[in-house]
Scaffold this active site. Structure first.
Site, PDB file in Angstrom:
ATOM      1  N   GLY A 233      64.735  98.113  45.625  1.00  0.00           N
ATOM      2  CA  GLY A 233      65.236  98.049  46.912  1.00  0.00           C
ATOM      3  C   GLY A 233      66.555  98.625  47.183  1.00  0.00           C
ATOM      4  O   GLY A 233      67.259  98.756  45.827  1.00  0.00           O
ATOM      5  N   THR A 268      63.869  90.259  46.508  1.00  0.00           N
ATOM      6  CA  THR A 268      64.586  91.731  46.571  1.00  0.00           C
ATOM      7  C   THR A 268      65.569  91.543  48.029  1.00  0.00           C
ATOM      8  O   THR A 268      66.631  92.023  48.014  1.00  0.00           O
ATOM      9  CB  THR A 268      63.915  92.915  46.264  1.00  0.00           C
ATOM     10  OG1 THR A 268      63.330  92.575  45.034  1.00  0.00           O
ATOM     11  CG2 THR A 268      64.362  94.160  46.641  1.00  0.00           C
ATOM     12  N   HIS A 271      68.520  89.463  47.987  1.00  0.00           N
ATOM     13  CA  HIS A 271      69.488  90.206  47.397  1.00  0.00           C
ATOM     14  C   HIS A 271      70.145  91.445  47.984  1.00  0.00           C
ATOM     15  O   HIS A 271      71.374  91.541  48.300  1.00  0.00           O
ATOM     16  CB  HIS A 271      69.000  90.740  46.029  1.00  0.00           C
ATOM     17  CG  HIS A 271      69.954  91.461  45.166  1.00  0.00           C
ATOM     18  ND1 HIS A 271      70.559  91.101  43.998  1.00  0.00           N
ATOM     19  CD2 HIS A 271      70.290  92.871  45.359  1.00  0.00           C
ATOM     20  CE1 HIS A 271      71.292  92.090  43.479  1.00  0.00           C
ATOM     21  NE2 HIS A 271      71.205  93.354  44.043  1.00  0.00           N
ATOM     22  N   GLU A 272      69.352  92.024  48.696  1.00  0.00           N
ATOM     23  CA  GLU A 272      69.729  93.295  49.322  1.00  0.00           C
ATOM     24  C   GLU A 272      70.358  92.874  50.991  1.00  0.00           C
ATOM     25  O   GLU A 272      71.492  93.584  51.153  1.00  0.00           O
ATOM     26  CB  GLU A 272      68.438  94.390  49.855  1.00  0.00           C
ATOM     27  CG  GLU A 272      67.837  94.626  48.482  1.00  0.00           C
ATOM     28  CD  GLU A 272      68.752  95.566  47.694  1.00  0.00           C
ATOM     29  OE1 GLU A 272      69.846  95.760  48.005  1.00  0.00           O
ATOM     30  OE2 GLU A 272      68.357  95.636  46.525  1.00  0.00           O
ATOM     31  N   HIS A 281      77.582  92.791  43.711  1.00  0.00           N
ATOM     32  CA  HIS A 281      76.806  92.257  42.359  1.00  0.00           C
ATOM     33  C   HIS A 281      77.719  91.151  41.706  1.00  0.00           C
ATOM     34  O   HIS A 281      79.105  91.467  41.580  1.00  0.00           O
ATOM     35  CB  HIS A 281      76.484  93.185  41.344  1.00  0.00           C
ATOM     36  CG  HIS A 281      75.378  94.241  41.900  1.00  0.00           C
ATOM     37  ND1 HIS A 281      75.297  95.561  41.748  1.00  0.00           N
ATOM     38  CD2 HIS A 281      74.257  93.741  42.564  1.00  0.00           C
ATOM     39  CE1 HIS A 281      74.333  96.028  42.266  1.00  0.00           C
ATOM     40  NE2 HIS A 281      73.531  94.877  42.991  1.00  0.00           N
ATOM     41  N   TRP A 283      78.671  90.346  38.827  1.00  0.00           N
ATOM     42  CA  TRP A 283      79.580  90.957  37.845  1.00  0.00           C
ATOM     43  C   TRP A 283      80.521  91.747  38.128  1.00  0.00           C
ATOM     44  O   TRP A 283      81.567  92.278  37.366  1.00  0.00           O
ATOM     45  CB  TRP A 283      78.740  91.221  36.544  1.00  0.00           C
ATOM     46  CG  TRP A 283      77.961  92.484  36.790  1.00  0.00           C
ATOM     47  CD1 TRP A 283      78.213  93.749  36.262  1.00  0.00           C
ATOM     48  CD2 TRP A 283      76.881  92.591  37.401  1.00  0.00           C
ATOM     49  NE1 TRP A 283      77.455  94.784  36.846  1.00  0.00           N
ATOM     50  CE2 TRP A 283      76.591  94.229  37.372  1.00  0.00           C
ATOM     51  CE3 TRP A 283      75.724  91.852  37.882  1.00  0.00           C
ATOM     52  CZ2 TRP A 283      75.338  94.717  38.006  1.00  0.00           C
ATOM     53  CZ3 TRP A 283      74.593  92.295  38.873  1.00  0.00           C
ATOM     54  CH2 TRP A 283      74.437  93.617  38.580  1.00  0.00           C
ATOM     55  N   ASP A 292      83.938  90.618  42.038  1.00  0.00           N
ATOM     56  CA  ASP A 292      83.072  90.896  43.033  1.00  0.00           C
ATOM     57  C   ASP A 292      83.568  90.296  44.350  1.00  0.00           C
ATOM     58  O   ASP A 292      82.989  89.922  45.333  1.00  0.00           O
ATOM     59  CB  ASP A 292      81.804  89.863  42.623  1.00  0.00           C
ATOM     60  CG  ASP A 292      81.838  88.554  42.665  1.00  0.00           C
ATOM     61  OD1 ASP A 292      83.345  88.063  42.645  1.00  0.00           O
ATOM     62  OD2 ASP A 292      81.058  87.551  42.872  1.00  0.00           O
ATOM     63  N   VAL A 294      84.786  87.523  45.014  1.00  0.00           N
ATOM     64  CA  VAL A 294      84.494  86.261  45.447  1.00  0.00           C
ATOM     65  C   VAL A 294      85.278  85.094  44.624  1.00  0.00           C
ATOM     66  O   VAL A 294      84.870  85.288  43.297  1.00  0.00           O
ATOM     67  CB  VAL A 294      82.922  86.022  45.360  1.00  0.00           C
ATOM     68  CG1 VAL A 294      82.614  84.449  45.919  1.00  0.00           C
ATOM     69  CG2 VAL A 294      82.508  86.733  46.700  1.00  0.00           C
ATOM     70  N   THR A 297      82.726  82.361  41.924  1.00  0.00           N
ATOM     71  CA  THR A 297      81.758  83.096  40.932  1.00  0.00           C
ATOM     72  C   THR A 297      82.662  83.568  39.798  1.00  0.00           C
ATOM     73  O   THR A 297      83.487  84.259  39.729  1.00  0.00           O
ATOM     74  CB  THR A 297      81.089  84.441  41.804  1.00  0.00           C
ATOM     75  OG1 THR A 297      82.148  85.336  42.005  1.00  0.00           O
ATOM     76  CG2 THR A 297      80.314  84.111  42.747  1.00  0.00           C
TER      77      THR A 297
HETATM   78  N1  ARG Z   1      68.328  96.245  41.675  1.00  0.00           N
HETATM   79  C1  ARG Z   1      68.136  96.363  43.097  1.00  0.00           C
HETATM   80  C2  ARG Z   1      69.646  96.407  43.561  1.00  0.00           C
HETATM   81  O1  ARG Z   1      70.679  96.461  43.084  1.00  0.00           O
HETATM   82  C3  ARG Z   1      67.414  94.932  43.291  1.00  0.00           C
HETATM   83  C4  ARG Z   1      67.525  93.847  42.692  1.00  0.00           C
HETATM   84  C5  ARG Z   1      66.907  92.672  43.117  1.00  0.00           C
HETATM   85  N2  ARG Z   1      66.355  91.676  42.094  1.00  0.00           N
HETATM   86  C6  ARG Z   1      65.495  90.862  42.310  1.00  0.00           C
HETATM   87  N3  ARG Z   1      65.190  89.777  41.474  1.00  0.00           N
HETATM   88  N4  ARG Z   1      64.435  90.877  43.049  1.00  0.00           N
HETATM   89  O2  ARG Z   1      69.647  96.631  44.812  1.00  0.00           O
HETATM   90 ZN    ZN Z   2      72.141  95.075  44.173  1.00  0.00          ZN
HETATM   91 CA    CA Z   3      84.190  86.115  41.318  1.00  0.00          CA
END
Ligand code: ARG
Ligand code: ZN
Ligand code: CA
Length: 359
Positions: A233, A268, A271-272, A281, A283, A292, A294, A297
């Site tokens: 995604g 997903t 996360h999105e 992200h 890291w 990041d 924040v 974290t």
């Molecule tokens: N790699 C994708 C992004 O950076 C989505 C990662 C989602 N991870 C998951 N475990 N569903 O946007």
């Molecule tokens: Zn992502």
């Molecule tokens: Ca941080």
């Protein structure tokens, strides 16, 4: 290797200096809590991170591509004003969080196109969701997929993920109830035999066979289609064009979905939507010192995959691998932090880029 660096920190200082001169204001001391340090902010996009890993079995590391950042790179190249806009949002976000920390809890004072800020928005937030489906055959994306996806978003943004009991005690006091409720506001469907829609937003463009977003100032638009390239995604960060605002999810990874394997439990979207609400992200998409933005974290220099055991140590501290903004498999991510919650909520103050959802 390609880098897009946006270092407006210096320009910010210059603008402040000009303002002071123009208004003839004496150098008033700035309240400590309103000091905003932008020195580490850059719209950092390193193409090396996105290349390779192009096999297509559904094992963990295939899905390494950070597509939200790749799409950001594409958008930054297309739109020269975007970097400035995102800088303004970042500045407003940090100021709002600083005001909150300083305890100046007056309600947000309106206006100002993303520049004006009060403290972060503290109330309950409701986000209507329109699901824009482009499927091979009518009904391929089922009502069960749709309803389970909405339910998973509601679990995750209301601290109701059953996995959260696995948060190690070192992070337990950081778990956030983000208090955002997602409601299904509509479903659009069309069929297409197109094998892959890519990551340049064709699925959002009616002239290319896609769906235009519905009322993006007041609605979260999700697109469900074949993205291709093993991509789960991608999202557009706040500040981007309304015509492309929202989140794209690969068909197999939408909702509770057996086709998605270890990515078939709807995370997903979680996360999105984190990216759509300005989370990076965990890291920081770089080495140890790349942040990041924040505070609570831990630093890390890499994504984690599969289901890591605690502690997994990078940059001299245990990674928060169970955070939704890492890259672990769906059932091994189960927390946002209070710092991430503050960062998301800063967008909803009057004049902020997501203020439409609380008006
Ligand atoms: N790699 C994708 C992004 O950076 C989505 C990662 C989602 N991870 C998951 N475990 N569903 O946007
Ligand atoms: Zn992502
Ligand atoms: Ca941080």
């Amino acid at each position: 290797m390609k880098k897009v660096f946006f270092a407006l920190a210096l320009l910010g200082v210059v603008l402040v200096a000009c303002d002071d001169e123009a208004s003839g204001v004496e150098n008033e001391p700035i309240a400590q809590e309103e000091l905003v340090d932008m020195s580490d902010f850059s719209l950092y996009v390193e193409a090396d991170d996105f290349d390779s890993k192009s096999t297509s079995s559904k094992s963990a590391s295939v899905f390494e591509k950070c597509v939200a950042m790749k799409n950001l790179e594409y958008r930054l190249e297309k739109n020269k004003g975007l970097a400035k806009k995102m800088y303004d949002i970042e500045y407003a976000t940090r100021k709002a969080i600083a005001l909150k920390k300083g305890g100046q809890g007056k309600p947000g004072n309106g206006g100002g196109g993303g520049g004006e800020t009060g403290p972060i928005y503290e109330g309950a937030i409701t986000i209507p969701v329109v699901v824009n489906i482009i499927e091979k055959n009518a009904g391929q994306v089922t009502t069960a997929h749709i309803n389970s996806q909405i339910a998973i978003l509601n679990d995750d943004f209301n601290n109701n993920n059953s996995g959260t009991s696995g948060v190690p005690s070192a992070f337990a006091n950081l778990v956030a109830d983000v208090n955002v409720t997602f409601t299904l506001a509509g479903v659009n469907r069309k069929t297409s035999s197109k094998a892959s829609w890519g990551t340049n937003d064709a699925m959002k463009d009616p002239s290319q066979g896609g769906w235009a977003p519905t009322d993006p100032a007041n609605t979260l638009n999700l697109w469900v289609c074949e993205i291709g390239g093993g991509i789960l995604g991608y999202a557009q960060f706040p500040g981007g064009a309304p015509e492309t605002d929202g989140v794209v999810i690969g068909t197999d990874f939408f909702g509770e979905n057996s086709a998605g394997g270890i990515y078939g439990h709807g995370r997903t979207a979680t996360h999105e939507v984190g990216h759509w609400l300005n989370l990076r992200h965990i890291w920081g998409d770089g080495r140890c010192n790349r942040d990041d933005f924040v505070a609570d974290t831990p630093k890390s220099d890499r994504a984690n995959y599969n289901c890591p055991t605690y502690p997994t140590t990078h940059c001299r501290s245990a990674d928060m691998t169970m955070n939704y903004m890492d890259y672990v498999q769906d059932d091994c991510m189960y927390m946002f932090t209070t710092g991430q919650n503050d960062r998301m909520r800063a967008l909803f103050v009057a004049g902020g880029p997501r203020a439409g959802f609380v008006n």
